[in-house]
Design an enzyme around this catalytic site. Structure first.
Site, PDB file in Angstrom:
ATOM      1  N   ASP A   1       3.332   9.379  -0.771  1.00 30.01           N
ATOM      2  CA  ASP A   1       2.144   8.621  -0.388  1.00 30.01           C
ATOM      3  C   ASP A   1       1.939   7.519  -1.412  1.00 30.01           C
ATOM      4  O   ASP A   1       2.035   7.778  -2.615  1.00 30.01           O
ATOM      5  CB  ASP A   1       0.916   9.550  -0.388  1.00 30.01           C
ATOM      6  CG  ASP A   1      -0.064   9.237   0.727  1.00 30.01           C
ATOM      7  OD1 ASP A   1      -0.120   8.072   1.134  1.00 30.01           O
ATOM      8  OD2 ASP A   1      -0.763  10.165   1.180  1.00 30.01           O
TER       9      ASP A   1
ATOM     10  N   HIS B   1       0.820  -1.226   0.000  1.00 31.79           N
ATOM     11  CA  HIS B   1       0.000   0.000   0.000  1.00 31.79           C
ATOM     12  C   HIS B   1       0.845   1.264   0.000  1.00 31.79           C
ATOM     13  O   HIS B   1       0.328   2.346  -0.246  1.00 31.79           O
ATOM     14  CB  HIS B   1      -0.935  -0.004   1.222  1.00 31.79           C
ATOM     15  CG  HIS B   1      -2.029  -1.019   1.110  1.00 31.79           C
ATOM     16  ND1 HIS B   1      -3.329  -0.678   0.802  1.00 31.79           N
ATOM     17  CD2 HIS B   1      -2.016  -2.370   1.217  1.00 31.79           C
ATOM     18  CE1 HIS B   1      -4.063  -1.780   0.757  1.00 31.79           C
ATOM     19  NE2 HIS B   1      -3.295  -2.819   1.005  1.00 31.79           N
TER      20      HIS B   1
HETATM   21  C1  GDG Z   1      -2.235   3.837   3.324  1.00 33.17           C
HETATM   22  C2  GDG Z   1      -1.227   4.502   2.399  1.00 33.17           C
HETATM   23  C3  GDG Z   1      -2.915   4.418   0.560  1.00 33.17           C
HETATM   24  C4  GDG Z   1      -8.850  10.034   7.917  1.00 33.17           C
HETATM   25  N1  GDG Z   1      -9.328  10.754   8.950  1.00 33.17           N
HETATM   26  C5  GDG Z   1     -10.489  10.195   9.292  1.00 33.17           C
HETATM   27  C6  GDG Z   1     -10.723   9.111   8.445  1.00 33.17           C
HETATM   28  N2  GDG Z   1      -9.705   9.047   7.609  1.00 33.17           N
HETATM   29  C7  GDG Z   1      -9.638   8.064   6.517  1.00 33.17           C
HETATM   30  C8  GDG Z   1      -9.737   8.778   5.198  1.00 33.17           C
HETATM   31  C9  GDG Z   1      -9.159   7.724   4.273  1.00 33.17           C
HETATM   32  C10 GDG Z   1      -8.142   7.047   5.168  1.00 33.17           C
HETATM   33  O1  GDG Z   1      -8.436   7.375   6.510  1.00 33.17           O
HETATM   34  C11 GDG Z   1      -6.734   7.555   4.891  1.00 33.17           C
HETATM   35  O2  GDG Z   1      -6.287   6.972   3.702  1.00 33.17           O
HETATM   36  P1  GDG Z   1      -5.012   7.474   2.920  1.00 33.17           P
HETATM   37  O3  GDG Z   1      -4.967   6.737   1.647  1.00 33.17           O
HETATM   38  O4  GDG Z   1      -5.135   8.937   2.728  1.00 33.17           O
HETATM   39  O5  GDG Z   1      -3.742   7.210   3.828  1.00 33.17           O
HETATM   40  P2  GDG Z   1      -3.117   6.052   4.803  1.00 33.17           P
HETATM   41  O6  GDG Z   1      -3.905   5.867   6.029  1.00 33.17           O
HETATM   42  O7  GDG Z   1      -1.707   6.475   5.013  1.00 33.17           O
HETATM   43  O8  GDG Z   1      -3.179   4.715   3.931  1.00 33.17           O
HETATM   44  C12 GDG Z   1      -1.940   5.304   1.323  1.00 33.17           C
HETATM   45  C13 GDG Z   1      -3.787   3.634   1.507  1.00 33.17           C
HETATM   46  O9  GDG Z   1      -3.029   2.935   2.496  1.00 33.17           O
HETATM   47  C14 GDG Z   1      -4.627   2.596   0.757  1.00 33.17           C
HETATM   48  O10 GDG Z   1      -3.814   1.761  -0.009  1.00 33.17           O
HETATM   49  O11 GDG Z   1      -3.734   5.222  -0.256  1.00 33.17           O
HETATM   50  O12 GDG Z   1      -1.016   5.873   0.417  1.00 33.17           O
HETATM   51  O13 GDG Z   1      -0.335   5.347   3.137  1.00 33.17           O
HETATM   52  O14 GDG Z   1     -10.130   6.809   3.893  1.00 33.17           O
HETATM   53  O15 GDG Z   1     -11.058   9.121   4.960  1.00 33.17           O
HETATM   54  N3  GDG Z   1     -11.804   8.321   8.521  1.00 33.17           N
HETATM   55  C15 GDG Z   1     -12.722   8.608   9.489  1.00 33.17           C
HETATM   56  N4  GDG Z   1     -12.551   9.656  10.351  1.00 33.17           N
HETATM   57  C16 GDG Z   1     -11.454  10.478  10.278  1.00 33.17           C
HETATM   58  O16 GDG Z   1     -11.327  11.440  11.059  1.00 33.17           O
HETATM   59  N5  GDG Z   1     -13.820   7.828   9.594  1.00 33.17           N
END
Ligand code: GDG
Length: 465
Positions: A365, A157
């Protein structure tokens, strides 16, 4: 086909209430498993003084989960240690934060062995096994040692680092060798896939017998790029839910006469939050006439609090947001609203939908799902503008965003100005192309592409492709 067994470090069973735990991987996997019969195996998130291997199983909202508790030392050495103090910073190009400690490496191997031993009795003939992320790279080797011959796929990821950076990791060769025990290895983007290829070809003396296959360490593995997506339709629909509407109204009322810029990220140094605050400070300094017209809302739920680098970034952000608000607040306005709380997904959809600008500026990312969620939550009749780091994997797909270098405060400040002034016509044109991509490359397409490729490994068509 047999069942699909998904294995990831944390298992976050969906509650069905829209409040799944924060994290891109958890979001993606619960969406992926919802429609598949199968099993999700991993750590329960609990620790016990001594590892027992006892399984906790349950079925929630159509997803069966089997979890195991880890030992306190596992938590320190494997999770906080090798996974989050060694691999995470290194793979995000933060060699300055990367800790090399033998005990971490040993803990990592031990936990992967324990996971494999606990999972082994659950595996049936014909099951496809899909392993997720950097915590579990050696697990296929351990499963093979235990006699598992099923097809095993791996999806990373996070980014795969450039070849030279990878070689700074002691034991890098063994780690890469372990990846050759999988049948299929998937990356988020072609760039990360190429970085892996380069390592194998130049460092491990490997070759590429056919396109999409690498041979080294006496084995051949199939590789590919599988950009992850979100459940776009569902997310777009969330915007109309009662909670989203209420959030829309609350946030809208508190930003009356002002345009909202929103950021939503786990509090992590890879997300470029400090640089983002500095860029916003630059924007305020450069545009005195716009100071009263904007509000930046940064939602940043804390994560990995046991790791010092996360405690440090948190205090730096507290100080920085305080400084900027001190400098630029007026009796009735403050430019930054910085919130360390976690919101429900439907609430997030409502918040995204009010924001004129989605500001997503990670320094590195794997993909970044927030960028895609922001796009999915926009009102098609009056959409906002996505400002996106060129170093997010998502930048390869979301080309109609305003792409920026997150390290340059000037560039980000200029993009903010451009976004805030953009005509509705241009916003709509850009958004339509973005939404089309988010919808087409959604989480279902990602899952089906990966699982389809894993199923087909070794079949004549796969060998030729
Ligand atoms: C890893 C990789 C890759 C955030 N704040 C809240 C909340 N979130 C949710 C967002 C989103 C998720 O968390 C974050 O996803 P990201 O993709 O931005 O980042 P990582 O957590 O670092 O994920 C990344 C991912 O895996 C998938 O392969 O895209 O590059 O680092 O869904 O909405 N959700 C809730 N409350 C919050 O305050 N419910």
């Amino acid at each position: 086909m047999g069942r699909l067994i998904v294995v990831s470090n944390r298992v976050n069973a969906p509650t069905g209430a829209g409040e799944e735990t924060v994290g891109g991987l958890a979001m993606a996997l619960s969406a992926a498993l919802r429609e598949y019969s199968g099993l999700w195996f991993g750590w329960s998130g609990q620790t016990v003084p001594e590892f027992t291997g006892e399984l906790h199983t349950q079925t929630v909202a159509g997803v069966t989960t089997a979890t195991v508790d880890l030992e306190d030392a596992d938590y320190d050495e494997y999770y906080n240690g090798y996974a989050n103090k060694t691999l995470w910073p290194l793979f995000h190009y933060r060699s300055d934060l990367t800790a090399f400690d033998r005990a971490y490496g040993a803990g990592y191997e031990r936990v992967n062995r324990r996971f494999a031993e606990t999972l082994r009795p659950l595996i049936q003939r014909g099951d496809l096994i899909w392993i997720h992320d950097y915590h579990l790279i050696p697990i296929a080797r351990e499963l093979r040692r235990l006699g598992v011959t099923n097809k095993i796929g791996f999806f990373l990821h996070i980014p795969w680092p450039a070849h030279q950076l990878m070689t700074t990791l002691p034991g890098h060769r063994q780690l890469v060798e372990a990846m050759f025990e999988f049948d299929l290895v998937g990356f988020q983007t072609a760039e990360y896939r190429h970085a892996f290829e380069e390592y194998v070809l130049t460092e491990a003396g490997g070759d590429m017998p056919t396109e999409g296959h690498l041979r080294a360490f006496g084995r051949t593995v199939q590789i590919g790029a599988y950009p992850i997506g979100i459940d776009a339709e569902n997310f777009a629909r969330l915007r109309g839910s009662p909670r989203a509407r209420r959030m829309h109204d609350i946030v809208g009322a508190s930003t009356i006469f002002r345009q909202l810029i929103v950021g939503v990220d786990r509090l992590d140094y890879s997300k470029g939050l400090e640089e983002r605050f500095l860029a916003f400070e630059r924007f305020l300094a450069d545009n005195p006439d716009l100071r009263r017209d904007v509000l930046m809302l940064q939602i940043a739920p804390v994560s990995r609090e046991g790791v010092e680098a996360y405690q440090e970034i948190r205090s730096r952000l507290d100080a920085l947001s305080g400084r900027i608000n001190g400098e630029y607040s007026d009796i009735d306005t403050s430019p930054i609203r910085y919130v360390n709380r976690n919101y429900r997904r439907d609430e997030l959809a409502g918040i995204y939908s009010v924001a004129r600008v989605g500001l997503v500026t990670p320094l590195r990312d794997g993909m970044n799902l927030v960028a895609k969620e922001y796009v999915a939550a926009q009102d098609p009749a009056d959409p906002g503008v996505l400002v996106l780091s060129r170093f997010a994997g998502a930048a390869g797909q979301l080309k109609e965003a305003l792409l920026v270098n997150p390290n340059s405060p000037e560039e980000v400040a200029d993009a903010l100005k451009h976004a805030l002034a953009m005509s509705r016509g241009e916003r709509t044109r850009r958004w339509e192309a973005l939404f089309d991509s988010v919808q087409r490359c959604d989480v279902t397409a990602w899952r089906d592409d990966f699982v389809g490729a894993l199923k087909a490994v070794g079949e004549p068509a796969a060998m030729a492709s």
